[in-house]
Design a protein around this motif. Structure first.
Motif, short mmCIF file in Angstrom:
data_model
loop_
_atom_site.label_atom_id
_atom_site.label_comp_id
_atom_site.label_asym_id
_atom_site.label_seq_id
_atom_site.Cartn_x
_atom_site.Cartn_y
_atom_site.Cartn_z
N THR A 61 -53.37 10.54 -32.55
CA THR A 61 -54.31 9.55 -32.05
C THR A 61 -55.60 9.63 -32.86
O THR A 61 -55.75 10.48 -33.73
CB THR A 61 -54.62 9.79 -30.57
OG1 THR A 61 -55.27 11.07 -30.45
CG2 THR A 61 -53.35 9.78 -29.72
N ASP A 62 -56.53 8.75 -32.54
CA ASP A 62 -57.83 8.78 -33.23
C ASP A 62 -58.56 10.09 -32.97
O ASP A 62 -59.26 10.60 -33.85
CB ASP A 62 -58.69 7.59 -32.79
CG ASP A 62 -58.16 6.27 -33.33
OD1 ASP A 62 -57.44 6.30 -34.36
OD2 ASP A 62 -58.44 5.22 -32.72
N GLN A 66 -59.83 12.56 -35.91
CA GLN A 66 -61.23 12.99 -36.01
C GLN A 66 -61.32 14.51 -36.10
O GLN A 66 -62.06 15.05 -36.92
CB GLN A 66 -62.01 12.50 -34.78
CG GLN A 66 -62.24 11.02 -34.74
CD GLN A 66 -63.49 10.63 -35.51
OE1 GLN A 66 -64.33 11.45 -35.79
NE2 GLN A 66 -63.58 9.36 -35.85
N ALA A 67 -60.57 15.18 -35.23
CA ALA A 67 -60.58 16.65 -35.22
C ALA A 67 -60.01 17.19 -36.53
O ALA A 67 -60.52 18.18 -37.08
CB ALA A 67 -59.80 17.17 -34.03
N LEU A 68 -58.98 16.55 -37.04
CA LEU A 68 -58.38 16.97 -38.30
C LEU A 68 -59.37 16.81 -39.45
O LEU A 68 -59.51 17.70 -40.29
CB LEU A 68 -57.12 16.15 -38.56
CG LEU A 68 -56.26 16.52 -39.76
CD1 LEU A 68 -55.74 17.94 -39.63
CD2 LEU A 68 -55.11 15.54 -39.89
N GLU A 98 -53.83 23.56 -31.34
CA GLU A 98 -54.98 22.90 -30.72
C GLU A 98 -54.57 21.80 -29.74
O GLU A 98 -55.13 21.69 -28.65
CB GLU A 98 -55.83 22.31 -31.85
CG GLU A 98 -57.27 22.05 -31.52
CD GLU A 98 -58.06 23.29 -31.17
OE1 GLU A 98 -58.99 23.12 -30.36
OE2 GLU A 98 -57.79 24.39 -31.66
N PHE A 99 -53.58 20.97 -30.11
CA PHE A 99 -53.25 19.79 -29.32
C PHE A 99 -51.79 19.75 -28.84
O PHE A 99 -51.40 18.82 -28.15
CB PHE A 99 -53.50 18.50 -30.13
CG PHE A 99 -54.92 18.32 -30.54
CD1 PHE A 99 -55.88 17.92 -29.62
CD2 PHE A 99 -55.31 18.53 -31.85
CE1 PHE A 99 -57.19 17.73 -30.01
CE2 PHE A 99 -56.62 18.35 -32.25
CZ PHE A 99 -57.57 17.95 -31.33
N ARG A 100 -50.98 20.70 -29.28
CA ARG A 100 -49.54 20.70 -28.98
C ARG A 100 -48.88 19.42 -29.49
O ARG A 100 -48.05 18.81 -28.84
CB ARG A 100 -49.26 20.86 -27.48
CG ARG A 100 -49.64 22.21 -26.94
CD ARG A 100 -48.72 23.25 -27.47
NE ARG A 100 -49.00 24.55 -26.88
CZ ARG A 100 -48.95 25.68 -27.55
NH1 ARG A 100 -48.60 25.68 -28.80
NH2 ARG A 100 -49.23 26.82 -26.97
N VAL A 101 -49.30 19.00 -30.69
CA VAL A 101 -48.74 17.83 -31.37
C VAL A 101 -47.97 18.33 -32.58
O VAL A 101 -48.52 19.05 -33.41
CB VAL A 101 -49.85 16.85 -31.82
CG1 VAL A 101 -49.27 15.71 -32.62
CG2 VAL A 101 -50.60 16.32 -30.62
#
Length: 160
Positions: A61-62, A66-68, A98-101
């Protein structure tokens, strides 16, 4: 072309044909003719045009992007992340922690490039050799344009 076929099938229904006959005219099933009728009633003739499939929703997602970008800009903390330079495999691991993605290396590479980051090699390529190296060995400039092998190369991501 497809819109005309659909309109022809709907015109047959309007003229009194059954949906089965209209389906035979359109070379489809009755369920598809039913869907065409619903789309035509809701949107008119434009509802019968071919549409682009929406496809799967992106995993990043956005907020993730952004975090990346922030992580790439700040670089890794060796004490926390265990690396001194970001590689795609390290960024994948960070996204998971961090996000489990979970994303593939290829997808992450495509996303990072789309964000405007470019991979820089930590090792010089063959083109970066001084000109006198080729002349001293008796080789021409053609051999000095061959890049070094990819083995052991590290990825460093920088914003242009």
């Amino acid at each position: 072309m497809a819109q005309a076929r659909r309109l022809l099938a709907l015109a047959a229904i309007y003229d009194g044909c059954t949906r089965s006959e209209a389906a035979r005219l359109g070379h489809v099933t009755r369920q598809i003719v039913r869907d065409w009728v619903i789309r035509f009633n809701a949107e008119g003739p434009d509802g019968l045009r071919d549409r682009k499939a929406s496809g799967p929703t992106p995993r990043l997602t956005d907020v993730h992007r952004q975090a990346l970008a922030t992580q790439i800009d700040h670089g890794p903390n060796p004490a926390v992340h265990g690396v001194v330079q970001w590689r795609l495999c390290d960024l994948r691991q960070w996204l998971w922690e961090e996000f489990r993605v979970l994303v593939s290396r290829q997808t992450l590479s495509r996303v990072v490039r789309a964000m405007g980051y470019h991979r820089l090699s930590a090792r010089p390529s063959g083109e970066a050799k001084p000109a006198e190296c080729g002349a001293a060995s008796g080789k021409g400039t053609k051999s000095s344009s061959i890049p070094l092998p990819m083995r052991g190369r590290r990825d460093i991501w920088r914003h242009p």
